[in-house]
Write a protein that holds these residues in place. Structure first.
Motif, PDB file in Angstrom:
ATOM      1  N   TYR A  79       0.876 -10.090   4.602  1.00 44.02           N
ATOM      2  CA  TYR A  79       0.077 -11.189   4.102  1.00 44.02           C
ATOM      3  C   TYR A  79       1.134 -12.386   3.548  1.00 44.02           C
ATOM      4  O   TYR A  79       2.081 -12.173   3.857  1.00 44.02           O
ATOM      5  CB  TYR A  79      -0.809 -11.276   2.467  1.00 44.02           C
TER       6      TYR A  79
ATOM      7  N   ASP B 114      -8.412 -12.441   0.423  1.00 45.42           N
ATOM      8  CA  ASP B 114      -7.878 -12.199   1.806  1.00 45.42           C
ATOM      9  C   ASP B 114      -7.298 -10.891   2.015  1.00 45.42           C
ATOM     10  O   ASP B 114      -6.943 -10.674   2.979  1.00 45.42           O
ATOM     11  CB  ASP B 114      -8.541 -13.591   2.977  1.00 45.42           C
ATOM     12  N   TRP B 115      -6.117 -10.682   1.131  1.00 45.41           N
ATOM     13  CA  TRP B 115      -5.244  -9.529   1.433  1.00 45.41           C
ATOM     14  C   TRP B 115      -5.379  -8.225   1.358  1.00 45.41           C
ATOM     15  O   TRP B 115      -5.971  -7.684  -0.029  1.00 45.41           O
ATOM     16  CB  TRP B 115      -3.879 -10.450   0.481  1.00 45.41           C
ATOM     17  N   THR B 116      -5.593  -6.918   2.560  1.00 42.00           N
ATOM     18  CA  THR B 116      -5.734  -5.595   2.278  1.00 42.00           C
ATOM     19  C   THR B 116      -4.784  -5.409   1.911  1.00 42.00           C
ATOM     20  O   THR B 116      -3.432  -5.880   2.268  1.00 42.00           O
ATOM     21  CB  THR B 116      -6.095  -5.842   3.976  1.00 42.00           C
TER      22      THR B 116
ATOM     23  N   GLY C 294      -1.296  -3.976   6.394  1.00 41.89           N
ATOM     24  CA  GLY C 294      -1.652  -5.190   6.162  1.00 41.89           C
ATOM     25  C   GLY C 294       0.152  -5.930   5.831  1.00 41.89           C
ATOM     26  O   GLY C 294       0.979  -5.204   5.423  1.00 41.89           O
TER      27      GLY C 294
ATOM     28  N   SER D  13       0.698  -1.317  -0.262  1.00 48.15           N
ATOM     29  CA  SER D  13       0.352  -0.239   0.150  1.00 48.15           C
ATOM     30  C   SER D  13       0.939   1.197  -0.178  1.00 48.15           C
ATOM     31  O   SER D  13       0.887   2.709  -0.049  1.00 48.15           O
ATOM     32  CB  SER D  13      -0.620  -0.139   0.881  1.00 48.15           C
TER      33      SER D  13
ATOM     34  N   THR E 267      -5.371 -12.635  -4.330  1.00 46.51           N
ATOM     35  CA  THR E 267      -5.202 -11.617  -3.074  1.00 46.51           C
ATOM     36  C   THR E 267      -7.423 -11.109  -2.593  1.00 46.51           C
ATOM     37  O   THR E 267      -6.853 -10.521  -1.449  1.00 46.51           O
ATOM     38  CB  THR E 267      -5.026 -10.065  -3.971  1.00 46.51           C
TER      39      THR E 267
END
Ligand code: AMP
Ligand code: GLY
Length: 433
Positions: free
Chosen positions: A355, A417-419, A353, A343, A415
């Motif tokens: 992951y 469940d990947w914030t 996040g 991000s 992706t």
């Protein structure tokens, strides 16, 4: 053969995957490596802070047959020269030839001497002369590109269309930790057109073209937002003329080789030719002394040849086989890669996040869909994402739309469940196959 690969990013992960597939690869050694790279070989047991000379000697003593260098820094630092002193073949140019990347002033001067098409330029020293020449160029041509001559991790180039942006560029160059790279600065005219890059393996025998690729450098869809190291890439490049490769070989690669040879320099390694194409033809934007990242990731899938053998030929360890090297002509279809970035990329330091990536993600058994890692580290037996460009997903298919669909379907799953992951959704869109 026993091969040592230097580097730790997604480009090197892609190279390791490719080198491993060869029938002549007996052992792959890695330095400094990464948790995902290490699935393909063994880490050379010498510290990450080893001096280049010590690394070369260690590799030689380990019985390494040849070294492949991924990134530019070891080349600028003279690692290939250290290998040469030990008669250890190295795929990557010696320091004097690697200046094609590490000194933009040298690169432009060589292009001018060799008659290679490139933007008109001036070499300047110091902020006063830089501003003066940039403003003159702006007034004369409507634009000016200001480039730190030295290596600046892709952050030292400013394309300016007004005096305010020249001012901002000078502040960045001279007052934000880039002063060493900006000791010498190149001012050049703005080239118009579409960008792509061309890759050639050089060394013994005739140069072997790998083809063209387009890297999307801007962060967001539609080529807007800040410049990055590359957010995705495609190959081949269907909007180029059919004879583009021959034209670049004739107008750039052959004159460059001749000019280097006049200066007593021989180039061994991958040459990266950055190009701008328009209706009048093309000009060279830059040379790099290595494969691109993420361009390497699409090329390893698209080019079905055995790169280990090709590299061994360029190093003179196998006889040159023109039949073998021309097999690239049989490449068909399209290859598209998409980069997943944190991000905070490209400016921030703290990603939101984190992951845990299943190890199976990097198994890469299907040679038409691969996942290569850059910023993925090992934490208590798990692979965890870090910051920056983290993962590259690459797909090969019969058409661009099929290759795109394959990459993006995979990314949707990965992706889910990947914030806090960012990626472009338009890589390879709107292209003919
Ligand atoms: P370089 O590191 O020299 O490749 O420059 C980085 C990026 O700046 C290139 O990929 C281009 O997008 C842009 N650029 C560099 N030189 C020029 C130029 N003369 N005209 C237009 N854009 C340029
Ligand atoms: N993708 C741009 C580079 O490797 O320089």
């Amino acid at each position: 053969m026993k091969i040592l690969l230097i580097g730790s990013g997604a480009r090197e992960h892609a190279l390791a995957w490719k080198i491993r597939q060869s029938s002549i690869t007996d052992e792959l050694w890695l330095w400094p490596g990464s948790p995902t790279l290490l699935a393909h070989g063994k880490r050379l047991d010498i510290g990450n802070d080893a001096r280049w000379e010590d690394l070369a000697r260690f590799a030689k003593n380990q019985g390494i047959d040849f070294v492949v260098v991924g990134p530019e820094q070891p080349l600028e630092d003279g690692f290939a020269d250290a290998c040469k002193l030990l008669s250890l073949p190295c795929f990557g140019p010696e320091q004097a030839a690697a200046r094609l990347e590490s000194s933009k002033a040298f690169s432009k001067e060589v292009m001018a001497a060799a008659g290679i098409p490139t933007a008109a330029f001036f070499v300047v020293k110091g902020e006063t002369e830089c501003r003066k020449k940039a403003v003159e160029c702006l007034q004369r041509t409507g634009g000016a590109v200001i480039k730190a001559s030295g290596l600046a991790s892709g952050k030292g180039v400013f394309v300016c269309f007004d005096e305010q942006s020249i001012d901002d560029a000078c502040k960045r160059l001279y007052y934000s930790g880039m002063a060493k790279a900006a000791e010498t600065v190149v001012i050049e005219e703005v080239l118009k057109g579409r960008e792509c890059s061309f890759f050639v393996f050089m060394g013994e025998g005739a140069p072997t073209p790998l083809g063209f690729a387009v890297d999307h450098k801007r962060l967001q869809d539609g080529d807007v937002g800040p410049n990055t190291g590359g957010m995705g890439c495609y190959t081949p490049v269907p909007w180029l003329p059919l004879d583009a490769g021959d034209r670049v070989m004739k107008a750039v690669v052959h004159p460059l080789t001749a000019e280097l040879s006049k200066r007593g320099l021989k180039y061994t390694g991958c040459l990266y030719v950055g190009l701008m194409w328009n209706d009048d033809g093309f000009a060279v934007v830059e040379f790099n002394a290595r494969l691109g990242d993420p361009e390497a990731e699409v090329l390893v899938l698209h080019d079905r040849r055995d790169w280990t053998q090709l590299i061994a030929m360029k190093l003179g360890l196998l006889p040159d086989d023109p039949q073998f090297v021309n097999e690239a002509d049989q490449n068909t279809g399209a290859t598209v890669c998409v980069v997943l970035a944190s991000s905070c990329y490209p400016y921030g330091d703290t990603p939101t996040g984190r992951y845990v990536v299943p190890r199976e993600t990097f198994a890469n058994r299907d040679t038409s869909l691969c996942v290569f890692a850059a910023a993925v580290r090992s934490e208590r037996d798990e692979l965890v994402t870090g910051k920056g460009r983290m993962i590259t997903v690459v797909s090969h298919a019969a058409t661009f739309s099929a290759a795109r669909a394959k990459s993006y379907t995979y990314i949707d799953g990965l992706t889910k469940d990947w914030t806090g992951v960012q990626f472009r959704t338009d890589i390879g869109a709107g292209l003919e196959s």
